[in-house]
Design a protein around this motif. Structure first.
Motif, PDB file in Angstrom:
ATOM      1  N   LEU A 194       0.927  -1.138  -0.101  1.00  0.00           N
ATOM      2  CA  LEU A 194       0.046   0.147  -0.063  1.00  0.00           C
ATOM      3  C   LEU A 194       1.016   1.194  -0.049  1.00  0.00           C
ATOM      4  CD1 LEU A 194      -2.846   1.316   0.110  1.00  0.00           C
ATOM      5  CD2 LEU A 194      -2.478   1.181   2.878  1.00  0.00           C
ATOM      6  N   VAL A 195       1.760   1.236   0.717  1.00  0.00           N
ATOM      7  CA  VAL A 195       2.775   2.496   1.042  1.00  0.00           C
ATOM      8  C   VAL A 195       3.716   2.571  -0.540  1.00  0.00           C
ATOM      9  CG1 VAL A 195       4.716   3.606   2.211  1.00  0.00           C
ATOM     10  CG2 VAL A 195       2.821   2.529   3.450  1.00  0.00           C
ATOM     11  N   VAL A 196       4.052   1.550  -0.732  1.00  0.00           N
ATOM     12  CA  VAL A 196       4.947   1.621  -2.038  1.00  0.00           C
ATOM     13  C   VAL A 196       4.311   1.936  -3.230  1.00  0.00           C
ATOM     14  CG1 VAL A 196       6.223   0.101  -3.690  1.00  0.00           C
ATOM     15  CG2 VAL A 196       6.763  -0.040  -1.347  1.00  0.00           C
ATOM     16  N   SER A 197       3.186   1.637  -3.153  1.00  0.00           N
ATOM     17  CA  SER A 197       1.857   2.070  -4.566  1.00  0.00           C
ATOM     18  C   SER A 197       1.749   3.449  -4.389  1.00  0.00           C
ATOM     19  CB  SER A 197       0.701   1.054  -4.440  1.00  0.00           C
ATOM     20  OG  SER A 197       1.070   0.051  -4.711  1.00  0.00           O
ATOM     21  N   PHE A 198       1.445   3.779  -3.195  1.00  0.00           N
ATOM     22  CA  PHE A 198       1.098   5.419  -2.924  1.00  0.00           C
ATOM     23  C   PHE A 198       2.448   6.176  -3.611  1.00  0.00           C
ATOM     24  CE2 PHE A 198       1.257   9.090  -0.068  1.00  0.00           C
ATOM     25  CZ  PHE A 198       0.475  10.011  -0.776  1.00  0.00           C
ATOM     26  N   TRP A 216       5.804  15.898  -5.710  1.00  0.00           N
ATOM     27  CA  TRP A 216       6.499  14.646  -4.928  1.00  0.00           C
ATOM     28  C   TRP A 216       6.365  14.719  -3.575  1.00  0.00           C
ATOM     29  CZ3 TRP A 216      10.529  14.889  -1.709  1.00  0.00           C
ATOM     30  CH2 TRP A 216      11.351  16.114  -1.860  1.00  0.00           C
ATOM     31  N   HIS A 217       6.485  16.159  -2.965  1.00  0.00           N
ATOM     32  CA  HIS A 217       6.471  16.321  -1.483  1.00  0.00           C
ATOM     33  C   HIS A 217       5.163  16.087  -0.905  1.00  0.00           C
ATOM     34  CE1 HIS A 217       5.018  20.456  -3.179  1.00  0.00           C
ATOM     35  NE2 HIS A 217       4.466  20.254  -1.823  1.00  0.00           N
ATOM     36  N   ARG A 218       4.050  15.714  -1.868  1.00  0.00           N
ATOM     37  CA  ARG A 218       2.774  15.213  -1.321  1.00  0.00           C
ATOM     38  C   ARG A 218       2.905  14.047  -0.537  1.00  0.00           C
ATOM     39  NH1 ARG A 218      -2.716  15.338  -4.441  1.00  0.00           N
ATOM     40  NH2 ARG A 218      -4.156  15.091  -2.746  1.00  0.00           N
ATOM     41  N   ILE A 219       3.789  13.177  -0.906  1.00  0.00           N
ATOM     42  CA  ILE A 219       4.109  12.125  -0.162  1.00  0.00           C
ATOM     43  C   ILE A 219       4.214  12.343   1.272  1.00  0.00           C
ATOM     44  CG2 ILE A 219       5.878  10.241   0.272  1.00  0.00           C
ATOM     45  CD1 ILE A 219       6.826  10.527  -2.532  1.00  0.00           C
ATOM     46  N   PHE A 220       4.571  13.131   1.812  1.00  0.00           N
ATOM     47  CA  PHE A 220       4.722  13.802   3.216  1.00  0.00           C
ATOM     48  C   PHE A 220       3.628  14.769   3.697  1.00  0.00           C
ATOM     49  CE2 PHE A 220       9.101  13.173   1.688  1.00  0.00           C
ATOM     50  CZ  PHE A 220       9.452  11.969   2.287  1.00  0.00           C
ATOM     51  N   SER A 221       2.438  14.601   2.902  1.00  0.00           N
ATOM     52  CA  SER A 221       1.172  15.748   3.236  1.00  0.00           C
ATOM     53  C   SER A 221       0.587  14.894   4.261  1.00  0.00           C
ATOM     54  CB  SER A 221       0.665  16.097   2.010  1.00  0.00           C
ATOM     55  OG  SER A 221      -0.045  14.870   1.447  1.00  0.00           O
ATOM     56  N   LEU A 222      -0.492  15.234   4.330  1.00  0.00           N
ATOM     57  CA  LEU A 222      -1.717  14.832   5.044  1.00  0.00           C
ATOM     58  C   LEU A 222      -2.239  13.487   4.398  1.00  0.00           C
ATOM     59  CD1 LEU A 222      -3.601  14.706   7.699  1.00  0.00           C
ATOM     60  CD2 LEU A 222      -5.186  16.218   6.350  1.00  0.00           C
ATOM     61  N   VAL A 223      -2.281  13.222   3.324  1.00  0.00           N
ATOM     62  CA  VAL A 223      -2.793  12.151   2.420  1.00  0.00           C
ATOM     63  C   VAL A 223      -1.778  10.792   2.617  1.00  0.00           C
ATOM     64  CG1 VAL A 223      -3.158  11.178   0.146  1.00  0.00           C
ATOM     65  CG2 VAL A 223      -3.953  13.603   0.723  1.00  0.00           C
ATOM     66  N   GLY A 224      -0.464  11.497   2.677  1.00  0.00           N
ATOM     67  CA  GLY A 224       0.566  10.302   2.683  1.00  0.00           C
ATOM     68  C   GLY A 224       0.450  10.040   4.405  1.00  0.00           C
ATOM     69  N   LEU A 225       0.290  10.742   5.306  1.00  0.00           N
ATOM     70  CA  LEU A 225       0.162  10.511   6.566  1.00  0.00           C
ATOM     71  C   LEU A 225      -0.975   9.451   6.859  1.00  0.00           C
ATOM     72  CD1 LEU A 225       1.319  10.760   9.459  1.00  0.00           C
ATOM     73  CD2 LEU A 225      -0.148  12.543   9.655  1.00  0.00           C
ATOM     74  N   THR A 226      -2.025   9.752   6.098  1.00  0.00           N
ATOM     75  CA  THR A 226      -3.341   9.139   6.253  1.00  0.00           C
ATOM     76  C   THR A 226      -2.895   7.560   5.862  1.00  0.00           C
ATOM     77  OG1 THR A 226      -4.676  10.732   6.014  1.00  0.00           O
ATOM     78  CG2 THR A 226      -5.589   8.795   5.431  1.00  0.00           C
ATOM     79  N   VAL A 227      -2.159   7.343   4.667  1.00  0.00           N
ATOM     80  CA  VAL A 227      -1.990   6.082   4.057  1.00  0.00           C
ATOM     81  C   VAL A 227      -0.936   5.358   4.903  1.00  0.00           C
ATOM     82  CG1 VAL A 227      -0.586   5.151   1.879  1.00  0.00           C
ATOM     83  CG2 VAL A 227      -2.202   6.976   1.656  1.00  0.00           C
ATOM     84  N   LEU A 228      -0.104   6.012   5.564  1.00  0.00           N
ATOM     85  CA  LEU A 228       0.880   5.457   6.482  1.00  0.00           C
ATOM     86  C   LEU A 228      -0.044   5.083   7.683  1.00  0.00           C
ATOM     87  CD1 LEU A 228       3.895   4.835   6.909  1.00  0.00           C
ATOM     88  CD2 LEU A 228       4.117   6.960   7.930  1.00  0.00           C
ATOM     89  N   ALA A 229      -0.832   5.792   8.133  1.00  0.00           N
ATOM     90  CA  ALA A 229      -1.699   5.248   9.443  1.00  0.00           C
ATOM     91  C   ALA A 229      -2.426   4.249   8.930  1.00  0.00           C
ATOM     92  CB  ALA A 229      -2.781   6.490   9.658  1.00  0.00           C
ATOM     93  N   VAL A 230      -3.155   4.265   7.663  1.00  0.00           N
ATOM     94  CA  VAL A 230      -3.907   3.138   7.340  1.00  0.00           C
ATOM     95  C   VAL A 230      -3.006   1.833   7.117  1.00  0.00           C
ATOM     96  CG1 VAL A 230      -5.109   2.134   5.387  1.00  0.00           C
ATOM     97  CG2 VAL A 230      -5.679   4.380   6.061  1.00  0.00           C
ATOM     98  N   ALA A 231      -1.755   2.014   6.648  1.00  0.00           N
ATOM     99  CA  ALA A 231      -0.995   0.786   6.484  1.00  0.00           C
ATOM    100  C   ALA A 231      -0.468   0.309   7.911  1.00  0.00           C
ATOM    101  CB  ALA A 231       0.250   1.194   5.794  1.00  0.00           C
TER     102      ALA A 231
END
Length: 188
Positions: free
Chosen positions: A82-86, A98-113
């Motif tokens: 999931l994280v790698v795909s995101f 690319w810095h969107r990886i570290f945004s709220l969306v990225g944090l949400t993906v990390l939390a879901v993972a």
């Protein structure tokens, strides 16, 4: 990724073939069927992120599909996939910085993972400690035959309306003469 330890040569070849197919589709879609020709840096970013995306999707789908077979491995592959795909998807999209990886969306993906990992790890642990082991185990042959009742050879099903209720003491039919086997789509 899920089956790789079972036969490394075979599954490495399969992974490489899959990556090549994914890469060919990316080149076709991103470079041959487009009117704009990107620069070398963008070409390398798209190719690299496409390969990363193919592995991330493979980890995610393989971990889910074979979770029963390899629960501990699946508990790791699903959230990592999931994280790698995101990350790969964000890098591949030219319109998304690319810095969107570290945004709220990225944090949400990390939390879901992370939640997925913790939940799947618990499920995997409970599967491995359950009687009968893990995977596609459906019991031993002795268990299967001891719990099944032979059906009468009168073309009725033991689950049909004419079958005696479970636990009833109705007499069972004695087996009749052996019917020769034939392949007409009916079972006897």
């Amino acid at each position: 990724m899920v089956h790789h330890p079972l036969d490394p040569d075979r599954y490495t070849r399969i992974a490489l073939y899959g990556a090549l197919v994914f890469l060919a589709a990316t080149v076709l879609n991103e470079f041959l069927l487009t009117r704009e020709r990107p620069g070398l840096a963008r070409v390398l970013a798209v190719i690299g992120s496409s390969l990363l995306l193919s592995f991330g999707i493979g980890m995610l789908s393989g971990g889910l599909q074979h979770f029963d077979d390899f629960p501990a491995r699946g508990a790791i592959l699903v959230p990592v996939g999931l994280v790698v795909s995101f990350i790969a998807y964000v890098i591949k999209d030219a319109d998304t910085p690319w810095h969107r990886i570290f945004s709220l969306v990225g944090l949400t993906v990390l939390a879901v993972a992370a939640v997925a990992y913790l939940g799947l790890r618990d499920v995997a642990n409970s599967m491995e400690s359950a009687p009968g082991g893990q995977g596609h185990s459906h019991g031993s042959a002795e268990e299967a035959t001891s719990t099944e009742k032979p059906a009468a050879d009168d073309h009725t099903s033991t689950t049909g309306p004419s079958a005696p209720a479970a636990g009833s003491t109705a007499p069972t039919a004695k087996p009749g003469p052996k019917v020769p086997e034939h392949n007409d789509g009916h079972s006897h």
